[in-house]
Enzyme design. Structure first.
Site, PDB file in Angstrom:
ATOM      1  N   ARG A 173      -7.989  -4.296  -3.217  1.00 17.25           N
ATOM      2  CA  ARG A 173      -7.523  -3.103  -3.939  1.00 17.25           C
ATOM      3  C   ARG A 173      -8.490  -2.783  -5.093  1.00 17.25           C
ATOM      4  O   ARG A 173      -8.304  -3.227  -6.218  1.00 17.25           O
ATOM      5  CB  ARG A 173      -6.113  -3.330  -4.467  1.00 17.25           C
ATOM      6  N   CYS A 186       0.829  -1.210   0.000  1.00 15.82           N
ATOM      7  CA  CYS A 186       0.000   0.000   0.000  1.00 15.82           C
ATOM      8  C   CYS A 186       0.860   1.256   0.000  1.00 15.82           C
ATOM      9  O   CYS A 186       0.516   2.256  -0.642  1.00 15.82           O
ATOM     10  CB  CYS A 186      -0.929   0.009   1.210  1.00 15.82           C
TER      11      CYS A 186
END
Length: 219
Positions: free
Chosen positions: A132, A55
């Site tokens: 995601r 991330c």
């Protein structure tokens, strides 16, 4: 299924369908999506958790492309099932450790309100973290593209920017984009809908005509 269960189910998200509106607290203060995004495209994206390595690379990639998105009239909006304090600490850490400033807001979504509304929580992957997701929302608040990545594979940011360029190109020029299209490449002209127009198409010297149904042109 009971009426209560039916009413509590999030809306079904569909391409060219409406983007659900919401209010949320973010690292830039409270926002209402429809007002915050007025007249702009929005990329709403989720990440599994703050202070995680994949991330972190993605947030830096979004930050480095921020000016390119701004040139295209696109606003970025992140989301994860973390608190606002966690977001703020992580953003500060990224700037301190990597020298990258995160210029876009991140939604604090501990109650999973936004994550559930947009189907970001895929329970076979995790019940407490969002996968995601990337949602491309146009100025009319319609969802134009949805892309999903697993928890352990980072996104392709060239593709995210390419999709923005393609969507804006087809909207502005009433054309279609072929496979692997990039700005500057020829675009596809929609095929004719009548036999008479098909006959005229194959004689059209202004286009790159392969056959009546397959023609390209440069913009």
């Amino acid at each position: 299924m009971s009426q209560l269960q039916e009413e509590s189910r999030p809306p079904r998200l569909e391409l060219n369908g409406p983007a659900p509106d919401f209010e949320a607290n973010t690292t830039h203060g409270p926002i209402r999506l429809s007002k915050w995004a007025t007249g702009k495209w929005v990329i709403l994206f989720s990440h599994p958790a703050d202070f995680t390595p994949v991330c972190t690379t993605e947030f830096m990639a979004f930050a480095k492309l921020h000016d390119e998105f701004e040139k295209r009239g696109v606003k970025l909006l992140g989301n994860s099932i973390d608190s606002n304090y966690s977001h703020i600490a992580w953003v500060r850490n990224i700037e301190e450790k990597f020298g990258v400033k995160i210029p876009f807001p991140i939604i604090a979504d501990l109650d999973q309100k936004v994550a559930r509304l947009y189907g970001m929580v895929h329970e076979p992957s995790s019940a407490t973290a969002a996968v995601r997701c990337v949602f491309f929302i146009d100025p009319e608040m319609r969802i134009r593209t949805m892309i999903y990545y697993p928890l352990n594979v980072g996104r392709n940011f060239d593709e995210i920017l390419r999709v923005v360029d393609a969507l804006q190109t087809v909207d502005n020029n009433a054309v279609a984009c072929p496979a692997d299209w990039r700005p500057g490449d020829p675009v596809i002209v929609p095929p004719p809908g009548t036999a008479q127009d098909a006959e005229a198409r194959v004689k059209d010297s202004t286009l790159q005509v392969t056959d009546w149904y397959f023609s390209k042109k440069k913009l």
